[in-house]
Each structure stands twice: as C-alpha cells, then as structure tokens.
Scaffold this motif. Structure first.
Motif, short mmCIF file in Angstrom:
data_model
loop_
_atom_site.label_atom_id
_atom_site.label_comp_id
_atom_site.label_asym_id
_atom_site.label_seq_id
_atom_site.Cartn_x
_atom_site.Cartn_y
_atom_site.Cartn_z
N UNK A 1 51.76 52.99 32.15
CA UNK A 1 50.83 53.15 32.40
C UNK A 1 49.99 52.18 31.50
N UNK A 2 50.28 51.42 30.65
CA UNK A 2 49.81 49.80 30.08
C UNK A 2 49.81 49.14 31.42
N UNK A 3 51.67 48.70 32.19
CA UNK A 3 51.91 47.89 33.13
C UNK A 3 50.93 48.50 34.46
N UNK A 4 50.34 49.48 34.65
CA UNK A 4 49.44 50.03 36.22
C UNK A 4 48.27 49.11 35.38
N UNK A 5 48.20 49.19 34.38
CA UNK A 5 46.41 49.01 33.97
C UNK A 5 46.45 46.93 34.08
N UNK A 6 47.40 46.59 33.30
CA UNK A 6 47.84 45.36 33.17
C UNK A 6 47.16 44.87 34.88
N UNK A 7 48.84 45.31 35.53
CA UNK A 7 49.08 44.62 36.57
C UNK A 7 48.16 45.19 38.08
N UNK A 8 47.70 46.33 37.92
CA UNK A 8 46.78 46.42 39.10
C UNK A 8 45.75 46.51 39.38
N UNK A 9 44.95 46.27 38.15
CA UNK A 9 43.50 45.52 37.96
C UNK A 9 43.06 44.38 39.00
N UNK A 10 44.29 43.37 38.49
CA UNK A 10 43.60 41.80 39.21
C UNK A 10 43.39 42.27 40.90
N UNK A 11 44.08 43.19 41.11
CA UNK A 11 44.41 43.06 42.52
C UNK A 11 43.56 43.61 43.50
N UNK A 12 43.61 44.93 42.49
CA UNK A 12 42.21 45.86 43.01
C UNK A 12 41.15 46.08 41.96
N UNK A 13 41.04 46.07 41.42
CA UNK A 13 39.84 46.98 39.63
C UNK A 13 38.64 45.36 39.99
N UNK A 14 39.06 44.29 39.93
CA UNK A 14 37.96 43.11 39.40
C UNK A 14 37.32 43.04 40.51
N UNK A 15 38.61 42.80 42.10
CA UNK A 15 37.42 42.40 43.07
C UNK A 15 36.26 43.26 43.11
N UNK A 16 36.95 44.62 43.15
CA UNK A 16 35.68 46.22 43.62
C UNK A 16 34.51 44.91 42.41
N UNK A 17 34.82 45.02 41.01
CA UNK A 17 33.81 44.78 40.35
C UNK A 17 32.60 43.56 40.58
N UNK A 18 33.06 43.26 41.01
CA UNK A 18 32.99 41.30 41.24
C UNK A 18 31.86 41.77 42.15
N UNK A 19 32.13 42.88 43.33
CA UNK A 19 31.14 42.36 45.21
C UNK A 19 30.34 43.29 44.23
N UNK A 20 30.49 44.63 43.27
CA UNK A 20 29.64 45.33 42.52
C UNK A 20 28.51 44.44 42.11
N UNK A 21 28.77 43.80 41.52
CA UNK A 21 27.64 42.80 40.32
C UNK A 21 28.22 42.62 39.41
N UNK A 22 29.33 43.62 38.94
CA UNK A 22 29.47 44.56 37.38
C UNK A 22 30.67 43.43 36.50
N UNK A 23 31.66 42.44 37.26
CA UNK A 23 32.30 41.97 36.17
C UNK A 23 31.89 41.05 34.81
N UNK A 24 30.78 41.16 35.04
CA UNK A 24 30.16 40.91 33.55
C UNK A 24 30.00 41.49 32.22
N UNK A 25 29.92 42.65 32.83
CA UNK A 25 30.08 44.11 31.59
C UNK A 25 31.89 44.24 31.44
N UNK A 26 32.44 43.97 32.71
CA UNK A 26 34.09 44.51 31.82
C UNK A 26 34.53 43.49 30.41
N UNK A 27 34.06 42.14 30.88
CA UNK A 27 33.87 41.48 29.63
C UNK A 27 33.61 42.20 28.43
N UNK A 28 32.89 43.04 28.18
CA UNK A 28 32.48 42.92 27.29
C UNK A 28 32.59 44.52 26.97
N UNK A 29 32.87 45.29 27.44
CA UNK A 29 33.51 46.36 27.85
C UNK A 29 35.16 46.48 27.19
#
Length: 191
Positions: free
Chosen positions: A69-97
């Motif tokens: 589960x840790x690996x899924x979170x660590x590895x899948x976020x970079x190619x899936x989650x982060x681009x989506x958050x950047x497109x939505x303008x929410x990448x800055x909030x993720x660092x705080x979270x």
C-alpha cells in the motif's frame, strides 16, 4: 458483498487456512475490502492452541501488505495524482497536507492499524505523503500487533463467548483507548 463475506468465512475451515489468512491480510492492507479478522476469529475458535501463531501470520502478512500500500501511494502518485492536482491548481495545497499528515503520521497509522478505520487508506496515504518508511513500518507492527494479538489473546482465554464482543464492540474499545492515549499525551505536552 454477501458472497464475498461467505467466501471469506469458508476459507477459515480450509486445510490451507493459514495461507489464505496470510493472503487476505496482505491484500487487505492495500486493496481488499474485508478485514482478516473475519478469517482469523473462526480459525482461533477452531484451534485455540494456535491462536498466537495465527495472529503472528496475520501480523506479518498485514505489515508486508501495508508496504505494498505504501508503494502504491509512493509510486502511483507521481504519474497519476500529481498531474491531476497540478491541472486543478491544487498542487500547492498537497505540500501543506503532506506536512500535516506526516506530523501526525505515527498517530494516523496507529489509529488505522488498531481501529475499524480502513488500514489500506493510511498505508497508501503514508506512501503518497512520503512518510518516513521506518516510522511507517514500526507503527504498523505496533498497531497491527496490538489488534491481532489482543483478539487472539481474548479468544484463547475466553473462546466462543467473547466472539460477539470482539466482532461488535472491540473496534469501539480501541477507538476510546486511542482517544484517551492521545488525550493523555496532549495533556502532558500542554499542561
């Protein structure tokens, strides 16, 4: 869901039940919706002399599954989650979270590991936020060990009569104890 529950319960009587328990505990920590307790409890009631072996197998497989589960979170976020958050303008909030989650990470993993909260959510979030792998592993061992060995100990000592309490009320007891523990630390820190 009822068929999945019935299938899980039937595994408890199978000759390879320990392997089935290990498999369920492993995948439950990252993707599977049914907790390993549902196999572990009938297995211990059927063979109380093996209670702590059964809990140990469940613990080891659960922590290893937590690493998946840790690996899924660590590895899948970079190619899936982060681009989506950047497109939505929410990448800055993720660092705080991420920082807030990691500040409380020990408690998040401990709480999810011993309470009915889905452990898989915390395993994936721990990898996603970059929680220290050492903290994650140690806390997972403590939390899952407490959960599985307390259940095993209660069933070993009291057998079938304690089953109803474990299935219906033990999660609540763990939540109350966790709140008291956190409250105690909070009081010591600020009083």
């Amino acid at each position: 869901m009822k068929r999945l529950y019935s299938w899980t319960m039937s595994l408890a009587a199978h000759p390879n039940a320990l392997w089935a328990l290990a498999f369920i505990a492993f995948i439950e920590s990252s993707v599977f919706p049914i907790p390993p307790d549902l196999i572990m409890i009938p297995m211990i009631i059927a063979a109380p002399n093996r209670a702590f072996l059964i809990a140990g197998v469940c613990l080891a497989a659960s922590v290893l599954g937590g690493l998946l589960g840790y690996a899924i979170g660590a590895l899948a976020f970079d190619w899936l989650g982060q681009p989506i958050l950047e497109a939505l303008g929410k990448a800055d909030r993720m660092a705080e979270f991420n920082q807030r989650f990691n500040d409380l990470g020990f408690w998040a993993v401990l709480g999810a590991g011993i309470t009915p909260f889905p452990y898989k959510v915390i395993t994936i979030m721990s990898g996603w936020t970059g929680m220290s792998l050492g903290t994650f592993i140690v806390t997972s061992i403590i939390a899952r060990g407490l959960r599985f060995f307390i259940i095993a100990g209660l069933l070993w000592k009291f057998g079938e009569p304690i089953k109803d309490f474990i299935e219906k009320r033990l999660g609540l007891v763990f939540i109350v104890l966790l709140i008291l523990l956190i409250g105690g630390f909070y009081m010591v820190k600020f009083i």
